[in-house]
Design a protein around this motif. Sequence first.
Motif, mmCIF file in Angstrom:
data_model
loop_
_atom_site.group_PDB
_atom_site.id
_atom_site.type_symbol
_atom_site.label_atom_id
_atom_site.label_comp_id
_atom_site.label_asym_id
_atom_site.label_seq_id
_atom_site.Cartn_x
_atom_site.Cartn_y
_atom_site.Cartn_z
ATOM 1 N N GLU A 243 0.814 -1.211 0.000
ATOM 2 C CA GLU A 243 0.000 0.000 0.000
ATOM 3 C C GLU A 243 0.851 1.266 0.000
ATOM 4 O O GLU A 243 0.456 2.282 -0.567
ATOM 5 C CB GLU A 243 -0.957 -0.019 1.186
ATOM 6 C CG GLU A 243 -2.145 0.896 1.020
ATOM 7 C CD GLU A 243 -3.280 0.592 1.977
ATOM 8 O OE1 GLU A 243 -3.842 1.552 2.509
ATOM 9 O OE2 GLU A 243 -3.600 -0.604 2.185
ATOM 10 N N LYS A 244 2.041 1.222 0.595
ATOM 11 C CA LYS A 244 2.902 2.400 0.612
ATOM 12 C C LYS A 244 3.394 2.774 -0.790
ATOM 13 O O LYS A 244 3.815 3.915 -1.017
ATOM 14 C CB LYS A 244 4.093 2.180 1.539
ATOM 15 C CG LYS A 244 5.067 1.099 1.084
ATOM 16 C CD LYS A 244 6.208 0.941 2.079
ATOM 17 C CE LYS A 244 7.199 -0.136 1.623
ATOM 18 N NZ LYS A 244 8.316 -0.286 2.593
ATOM 19 N N LYS A 245 3.335 1.827 -1.732
ATOM 20 C CA LYS A 245 3.736 2.107 -3.122
ATOM 21 C C LYS A 245 2.542 2.334 -4.043
ATOM 22 O O LYS A 245 2.712 2.595 -5.233
ATOM 23 C CB LYS A 245 4.572 0.944 -3.669
ATOM 24 C CG LYS A 245 5.897 0.721 -2.979
ATOM 25 C CD LYS A 245 6.658 -0.425 -3.646
ATOM 26 C CE LYS A 245 8.003 -0.664 -2.978
ATOM 27 N NZ LYS A 245 8.727 -1.791 -3.623
ATOM 28 N N TYR A 246 1.347 2.217 -3.512
ATOM 29 C CA TYR A 246 0.136 2.246 -4.336
ATOM 30 C C TYR A 246 0.015 3.551 -5.107
ATOM 31 O O TYR A 246 -0.278 3.564 -6.308
ATOM 32 C CB TYR A 246 -1.067 2.027 -3.428
ATOM 33 C CG TYR A 246 -2.371 1.712 -4.131
ATOM 34 C CD1 TYR A 246 -2.421 0.851 -5.219
ATOM 35 C CD2 TYR A 246 -3.564 2.268 -3.673
ATOM 36 C CE1 TYR A 246 -3.618 0.549 -5.836
ATOM 37 C CE2 TYR A 246 -4.775 1.969 -4.275
ATOM 38 C CZ TYR A 246 -4.795 1.114 -5.359
ATOM 39 O OH TYR A 246 -5.992 0.823 -5.966
ATOM 40 N N GLY A 247 0.250 4.675 -4.441
ATOM 41 C CA GLY A 247 0.142 5.965 -5.114
ATOM 42 C C GLY A 247 1.110 6.092 -6.273
ATOM 43 O O GLY A 247 0.763 6.628 -7.342
ATOM 44 N N ALA A 248 2.331 5.597 -6.098
ATOM 45 C CA ALA A 248 3.316 5.641 -7.185
ATOM 46 C C ALA A 248 2.846 4.823 -8.374
ATOM 47 O O ALA A 248 2.973 5.246 -9.532
ATOM 48 C CB ALA A 248 4.665 5.139 -6.683
ATOM 49 N N TYR A 249 2.296 3.646 -8.107
ATOM 50 C CA TYR A 249 1.819 2.795 -9.199
ATOM 51 C C TYR A 249 0.647 3.441 -9.933
ATOM 52 O O TYR A 249 0.529 3.356 -11.159
ATOM 53 C CB TYR A 249 1.409 1.428 -8.650
ATOM 54 C CG TYR A 249 2.537 0.440 -8.534
ATOM 55 C CD1 TYR A 249 3.760 0.804 -7.969
ATOM 56 C CD2 TYR A 249 2.403 -0.867 -8.983
ATOM 57 C CE1 TYR A 249 4.801 -0.102 -7.859
ATOM 58 C CE2 TYR A 249 3.438 -1.782 -8.883
ATOM 59 C CZ TYR A 249 4.631 -1.397 -8.317
ATOM 60 O OH TYR A 249 5.657 -2.305 -8.222
ATOM 61 N N ILE A 250 -0.237 4.096 -9.176
ATOM 62 C CA ILE A 250 -1.374 4.778 -9.806
ATOM 63 C C ILE A 250 -0.888 5.867 -10.753
ATOM 64 O O ILE A 250 -1.292 5.921 -11.921
ATOM 65 C CB ILE A 250 -2.284 5.393 -8.726
ATOM 66 C CG1 ILE A 250 -3.006 4.293 -7.932
ATOM 67 C CG2 ILE A 250 -3.305 6.347 -9.351
ATOM 68 C CD1 ILE A 250 -3.715 4.804 -6.690
ATOM 69 N N VAL A 251 -0.031 6.742 -10.268
ATOM 70 C CA VAL A 251 0.419 7.881 -11.084
ATOM 71 C C VAL A 251 1.191 7.399 -12.305
ATOM 72 O O VAL A 251 0.972 7.877 -13.427
ATOM 73 C CB VAL A 251 1.276 8.838 -10.236
ATOM 74 C CG1 VAL A 251 1.869 9.940 -11.115
ATOM 75 C CG2 VAL A 251 0.447 9.450 -9.121
ATOM 76 N N LYS A 252 2.094 6.469 -12.117
ATOM 77 C CA LYS A 252 2.892 5.988 -13.249
ATOM 78 C C LYS A 252 2.020 5.316 -14.293
ATOM 79 O O LYS A 252 2.177 5.554 -15.499
ATOM 80 C CB LYS A 252 3.979 5.034 -12.755
ATOM 81 C CG LYS A 252 5.086 5.704 -11.965
ATOM 82 C CD LYS A 252 6.119 4.683 -11.489
ATOM 83 C CE LYS A 252 7.232 5.344 -10.692
ATOM 84 N NZ LYS A 252 8.239 4.372 -10.208
ATOM 85 N N THR A 253 1.106 4.471 -13.853
ATOM 86 C CA THR A 253 0.263 3.751 -14.806
ATOM 87 C C THR A 253 -0.633 4.700 -15.593
ATOM 88 O O THR A 253 -0.688 4.645 -16.838
ATOM 89 C CB THR A 253 -0.596 2.706 -14.079
ATOM 90 O OG1 THR A 253 0.254 1.769 -13.418
ATOM 91 C CG2 THR A 253 -1.494 1.954 -15.055
ATOM 92 N N MET A 254 -1.338 5.590 -14.914
ATOM 93 C CA MET A 254 -2.241 6.503 -15.606
ATOM 94 C C MET A 254 -1.472 7.458 -16.520
ATOM 95 O O MET A 254 -1.933 7.796 -17.616
ATOM 96 C CB MET A 254 -3.088 7.272 -14.594
ATOM 97 C CG MET A 254 -4.028 6.385 -13.770
ATOM 98 S SD MET A 254 -5.228 5.439 -14.760
ATOM 99 C CE MET A 254 -6.418 6.729 -15.150
ATOM 100 N N THR A 255 -0.297 7.888 -16.088
ATOM 101 C CA THR A 255 0.514 8.783 -16.921
ATOM 102 C C THR A 255 1.013 8.067 -18.164
ATOM 103 O O THR A 255 0.901 8.585 -19.290
ATOM 104 C CB THR A 255 1.696 9.335 -16.111
ATOM 105 O OG1 THR A 255 1.213 10.053 -14.985
ATOM 106 C CG2 THR A 255 2.561 10.244 -16.966
#
Length: 396
Positions: A243-255
């Motif tokens: 979960e601590k990496k979830y935000g990074a995965y969201i931003v990278k994937t959508m970008t």
Amino acid sequence: MAVESAGRNVLIPEDFAGMVHAGHTKTDAEYAFMDEMGISWTLTTFYWGSIERRQGEWDFSGTDAFVDAAKAHGKKIIGVLAYDVRWIHPEGETKRYITQEQLPHFLEFVEKTVSRYKGRVDAWQIWNEPNYRVFWKGSLDDYLAMAKAGSELIRATDPDAKLLMGGFNLLGYGKYLYGLFTSGAMQYGGEASFHPYYLNPNGSARVYDALIRRLAKNGYDGKVWITEVGYPTGGWYPTRVAEKKYGAYIVKTMTLLAVRGVRVACWYQLFDPPRDRRKKRNSEDYFGLAYPDFEKKQGAEAYPACVKNIVGKAYNPANPISAALPKSVESYCFEGDDGLRTLILWKRHSGTKTVTLPLAGSEHKVFDSKTGLSSTFEPSQPVEISAFPLIITWKE
């Protein structure tokens, strides 16, 4: 990583962001939450088995309520027409396939459903992940017959609705994709849909790039819709992410999907089940951005911070800001006609890199996908770049 659309500007549609399984409570509170998250589309399955439990007995009450609520709250709908009914099989059990002999029954369901929601459901997709034995247990020929006949019928019934073709995941989808073209199923103006699930955002982007190459070999250069993508924060799936990496995965994937020209990207999904109902090993219980009480997971704030600041803007691969940054920093600049700018950047590998960004303008803000915090900053202030993306906005 390399972007196959490099060298040309890519306009990110205002309605780029979609969500799977959103809006099912049909409440004002859920739709207000969707607005807060920046969601324009909701994807749901129109289950044949719920609409025609007994042959000739049609019950649209559930889908009527869903469509009414979504339209009342200004959301666009992707409807997936899928799954069989017990009464078409001799054993009286659902089999998750439809033979060509049984196909007329499915087509009646398609015609009645699409007719009922003509002008209200904005896009239709036939079946979900038919290349995956969990969802389609029939033959390839039977699937292609269904896809072709269903597409022709949807186009005739509601010519203005988008027609999405495929909905494949990456598991051996090649022969299914090829079959859509050789069978003639793609002749009705359908647009490709895909689920680039992978271990990480770069992998998802590579899977997407491979799809584009396959489509090009078949002469297709139209839009691609991502009707599912996401990562569980628990369970046994190898795609799970802490979960601590979830935000990074969201931003990278959508970008990475946005700059590649994806028409709509639907995140899977809006909610986990309540915490006390989640099964520890079941990753399907951990894909949500939030819980049913609207409490967001760690990192989920990155979703609206990303999508709200890129939609309606043009990705400019030749921008001078990215050119001035070290090669170890991956950066994407989005420019709006209103003078609003967004820069999303992260370090390609481990460690950090401190840089001073050559930013002009005013009203500079930065969102940190790791901490979930946003703040103002001076462009002359050094910025530390890590594997956790920063989202920087300003007015030119």
